[in-house]
Design an enzyme around this catalytic site. Structure first.
Site, PDB file in Angstrom:
ATOM      1  N   ASP A   1      -6.910   4.344  -4.727  1.00  0.00           N
ATOM      2  CA  ASP A   1      -7.612   4.215  -3.438  1.00  0.00           C
ATOM      3  C   ASP A   1      -8.210   5.602  -3.199  1.00  0.00           C
ATOM      4  O   ASP A   1      -8.387   6.375  -4.164  1.00  0.00           O
ATOM      5  CB  ASP A   1      -6.637   3.794  -2.317  1.00  0.00           C
ATOM      6  CG  ASP A   1      -7.354   3.422  -1.017  1.00  0.00           C
ATOM      7  OD1 ASP A   1      -7.977   2.355  -0.969  1.00  0.00           O
ATOM      8  OD2 ASP A   1      -7.322   4.205  -0.036  1.00  0.00           O
TER       9      ASP A   1
ATOM     10  N   LYS B   1       0.869  -1.183   0.000  1.00  0.00           N
ATOM     11  CA  LYS B   1       0.000   0.000   0.000  1.00  0.00           C
ATOM     12  C   LYS B   1       0.898   1.222   0.000  1.00  0.00           C
ATOM     13  O   LYS B   1       2.043   1.166   0.468  1.00  0.00           O
ATOM     14  CB  LYS B   1      -0.889   0.011   1.252  1.00  0.00           C
ATOM     15  CG  LYS B   1      -2.106   0.898   1.137  1.00  0.00           C
ATOM     16  CD  LYS B   1      -3.269   0.216   0.460  1.00  0.00           C
ATOM     17  CE  LYS B   1      -4.402   1.164   0.178  1.00  0.00           C
ATOM     18  NZ  LYS B   1      -5.597   0.490  -0.327  1.00  0.00           N
TER      19      LYS B   1
HETATM   20  P1  NDP Z   1     -12.775   7.892  -3.177  1.00  0.00           P
HETATM   21  O1  NDP Z   1     -11.709   8.874  -2.948  1.00  0.00           O
HETATM   22  O2  NDP Z   1     -13.272   7.679  -4.552  1.00  0.00           O
HETATM   23  O3  NDP Z   1     -14.028   8.232  -2.252  1.00  0.00           O
HETATM   24  C1  NDP Z   1     -13.907   8.294  -0.861  1.00  0.00           C
HETATM   25  C2  NDP Z   1     -15.238   8.736  -0.273  1.00  0.00           C
HETATM   26  O4  NDP Z   1     -15.182   8.589   1.130  1.00  0.00           O
HETATM   27  C3  NDP Z   1     -15.551  10.200  -0.546  1.00  0.00           C
HETATM   28  O5  NDP Z   1     -16.941  10.350  -0.617  1.00  0.00           O
HETATM   29  C4  NDP Z   1     -14.956  10.888   0.681  1.00  0.00           C
HETATM   30  O6  NDP Z   1     -15.545  12.145   0.991  1.00  0.00           O
HETATM   31  C5  NDP Z   1     -15.292   9.886   1.765  1.00  0.00           C
HETATM   32  N1  NDP Z   1     -14.312   9.995   2.851  1.00  0.00           N
HETATM   33  C6  NDP Z   1     -12.968   9.869   2.745  1.00  0.00           C
HETATM   34  N2  NDP Z   1     -12.391  10.065   3.941  1.00  0.00           N
HETATM   35  C7  NDP Z   1     -13.405  10.314   4.799  1.00  0.00           C
HETATM   36  C8  NDP Z   1     -13.450  10.576   6.189  1.00  0.00           C
HETATM   37  N3  NDP Z   1     -12.335  10.631   6.930  1.00  0.00           N
HETATM   38  N4  NDP Z   1     -14.677  10.767   6.751  1.00  0.00           N
HETATM   39  C9  NDP Z   1     -15.810  10.708   6.000  1.00  0.00           C
HETATM   40  N5  NDP Z   1     -15.813  10.473   4.679  1.00  0.00           N
HETATM   41  C10 NDP Z   1     -14.634  10.261   4.098  1.00  0.00           C
HETATM   42  O7  NDP Z   1     -12.226   6.505  -2.560  1.00  0.00           O
HETATM   43  P2  NDP Z   1     -12.764   5.031  -2.814  1.00  0.00           P
HETATM   44  O8  NDP Z   1     -14.221   5.033  -3.054  1.00  0.00           O
HETATM   45  O9  NDP Z   1     -11.860   4.394  -3.794  1.00  0.00           O
HETATM   46  O10 NDP Z   1     -12.436   4.359  -1.406  1.00  0.00           O
HETATM   47  C11 NDP Z   1     -13.395   4.295  -0.352  1.00  0.00           C
HETATM   48  C12 NDP Z   1     -13.040   3.142   0.579  1.00  0.00           C
HETATM   49  O11 NDP Z   1     -13.025   1.918  -0.167  1.00  0.00           O
HETATM   50  C13 NDP Z   1     -11.661   3.256   1.229  1.00  0.00           C
HETATM   51  O12 NDP Z   1     -11.696   2.694   2.516  1.00  0.00           O
HETATM   52  C14 NDP Z   1     -10.794   2.369   0.330  1.00  0.00           C
HETATM   53  O13 NDP Z   1      -9.644   1.890   1.001  1.00  0.00           O
HETATM   54  C15 NDP Z   1     -11.786   1.265   0.031  1.00  0.00           C
HETATM   55  N6  NDP Z   1     -11.456   0.449  -1.129  1.00  0.00           N
HETATM   56  C16 NDP Z   1     -11.364   1.027  -2.379  1.00  0.00           C
HETATM   57  C17 NDP Z   1     -11.019   0.235  -3.451  1.00  0.00           C
HETATM   58  C18 NDP Z   1     -10.974   0.792  -4.830  1.00  0.00           C
HETATM   59  O14 NDP Z   1     -10.825  -0.016  -5.765  1.00  0.00           O
HETATM   60  N7  NDP Z   1     -11.128   2.082  -5.047  1.00  0.00           N
HETATM   61  C19 NDP Z   1     -10.712  -1.194  -3.292  1.00  0.00           C
HETATM   62  C20 NDP Z   1     -10.942  -1.704  -1.953  1.00  0.00           C
HETATM   63  C21 NDP Z   1     -11.268  -0.886  -0.922  1.00  0.00           C
HETATM   64  P3  NDP Z   1     -14.741  13.497   0.695  1.00  0.00           P
HETATM   65  O15 NDP Z   1     -14.838  13.683  -0.778  1.00  0.00           O
HETATM   66  O16 NDP Z   1     -15.428  14.532   1.481  1.00  0.00           O
HETATM   67  O17 NDP Z   1     -13.323  13.252   1.156  1.00  0.00           O
END
Ligand code: NDP
Length: 445
Positions: free
Chosen positions: A165, A125
């Protein structure tokens, strides 16, 4: 058990300032206790202490210039956690909260998750405390180029293959790949999540969200149930959340919430396909806030809260770690929630997990339920190596099969170790055994 507690004591002492890492290690170690007890070979080889230490950690300076010409510096990282079963594989996160402990927790989880997919991928990571929010495309490009100037020394199609991510989507992968190609002078599958026209896989953007819903369907099948008509609470509004909602709509469920770090929207009529397209444009193109949905469609917006206050049948955390507290888990269950399928990594705090498992609701832990993302990255690597793209249907079929296999293996292993229905125990043991056995066979690694 003595050995587990002794090892945890060492980690607590050594990594005292990394709470998320300690949380992830504690959860895994406590749940694999039956396997450690049953197999002397793991105890004799002191495998726990070895598996908890990254093979390599790289930290570096990322200098870049903003649009006003000001000099800025962020910190870059790559954690190469374990390569026992394949090249390091895992995403890059760009978010101001990123630090060594958070990336170590994610890399540690990734080792077991990648093992669960049945594909030959080790765990890693990386990322940076850079915040892409509010930055222009040019600033993001300059940052990505500077980040890659150092990262390129440590990665390679057969060494370490990063992906996206939080904060790293298609735009960032494009800039990172372009810079890698300029430096290395080769066109290889060194990153996944690429655009389809230059080596990406169909269904990769959808895979984490779709996979998480496929996993939920597998859990429901054990009770002869489905998602038809089920009210679903979803958090986040990024990649994982958007495609979780898309698949929920396709299978006849009713997603009613989405969120970002400022608050959540509640659309009691259900977010439909048209409104979801509007959200995708808001988040991926205009890069706005979820609050605007409420203004546009007359839905409710709750500032500063997470969606778990809403009555629902199923919950799909898709935002970040530790986003469901014990209290929120209690609220979910009292509001009728009987299924939690985690798209985000470690979204449930330990008290929440205990509640879900004690109440015997259907609970799919992140490393199983969100493995569809990295599994499809693995399929992208295969297509890159063959230089042959698969159709959408082919990749989706493989994704479904992988999610069904992960569920089956975790389910059967939970039974084998006398914890029927406990997918935390099942998934962690399946993931652990494959990696631990590979380490034993490879000698002192
Ligand atoms: P994105 O950046 O596309 O989206 C993240 C989302 O989560 C946004 O809506 C963001 O809001 C919100 N968010 C982030 N940090 C916080 C926080 N501290 N409190 C509240 N909301 C938060 O990321 P992903 O959708 O790719 O990832 C989301 C989750 O899925 C993560 O845990 C990631 O590790 C996991 N994941 C993703 C994979 C992938 O293929 N993308 C694979 C496996 C797991 P804001 O815009 O306000 O920051």
């Amino acid at each position: 058990m003595g050995l587990i507690q002794d090892t945890l004591d060492v980690v607590r002492k050594r990594d005292a300032n990394e709470p998320e890492f300690l949380q992830a290690v504690t959860e895994v170690f406590e749940s694999i206790e039956p396997a450690i007890q049953r197999h002397k070979k793991y105890r004799d080889a002191n495998i726990l202490l070895r598996i908890v230490e990254p093979e390599r950690v790289v930290m570096f300076r990322v200098p870049w210039q903003d649009d006003k010409g000001q000099f800025r510096v962020n910190r870059g990282y790559r954690i190469q956690m374990n390569s026992a079963i394949g090249p390091y594989k895992g995403g890059l996160r760009f978010h101001p909260t990123v630090n060594l402990g958070i990336l170590k927790f994610l890399a540690f989880e990734q080792v077991f998750k990648n093992s669960l997919t049945t594909l030959p991928m080790g765990g890693g990571k990386g990322g940076s405390d850079f915040d892409p929010k509010g930055r222009s495309d040019h600033e993001v490009m300059r940052f990505c180029q500077s980040f890659m100037i150092e990262l390129c020394r440590h990665i390679g199609a057969d060494t370490d293959v990063p992906a996206g991510d939080i904060g790293v989507g298609g735009r960032e992968i494009g800039y990172l790949y372009g810079q890698y190609k300029r430096i290395a002078n080769e066109f290889t599958g060194v990153l996944t999540g690429k655009s389809v026209s230059w080596g990406g896989s169909l269904i990769r953007p959808e895979a984490t969200g779709y996979g998480c819903v496929y996993f939920a369907l597998e859990m429901l099948k054990t009770r002869g149930d489905s998602l038809e008509g089920r009210i679903c609470a979803v958090s986040g509004s990024g990649n994982a959340a958007q495609y979780t909602v898309e698949k929920l709509i396709q299978v006849g469920a009713k997603p009613v919430t989405m969120s970002d770090s400022n608050g959540f929207i509640y659309d009691k009529e259900g977010i439909d396909a048209e409104r979801l397209e509007w959200i995708k444009d808001l988040k991926n193109v205009r890069r706005g806030r979820i609050k605007e949905y409420a203004e546009k469609f007359g839905a409710k917006y709750v500032e500063g809260q997470r969606p778990w206050l809403v009555d629902c049948h199923c919950a799909f955390p898709c935002a970040t770690q530790n986003e469901i507290s014990g209290e929120e888990a209690n609220r979910l269950i009292s509001g009728g929630c009987f299924l939690v399928s985690e798209a985000s990594n470690m979204p449930s705090e330990p008290e929440a997990i205990h509640l879900f498992t004690n109440k015997k609701i259907l609970y799919g832990p992140g490393k199983a339920a969100n493995a569809g993302g990295v599994a499809t990255s693995g399929l992208e690597m295969t297509q890159n190596a063959m230089r042959l793209p698969w159709s959408r249907e082919e990749v989706d079929r493989r994704l479904r099969d992988i999610m069904a296999t992960i569920h089956k293996n975790a389910w059967e292993t939970a039974i084998e170790y006398d914890r029927p229905g406990n997918l935390v125990v099942g998934a962690n043991i399946v993931g652990f055994v494959k990696v631990a056995d590979a380490m034993l066979e490879q000698g002192l690694v």
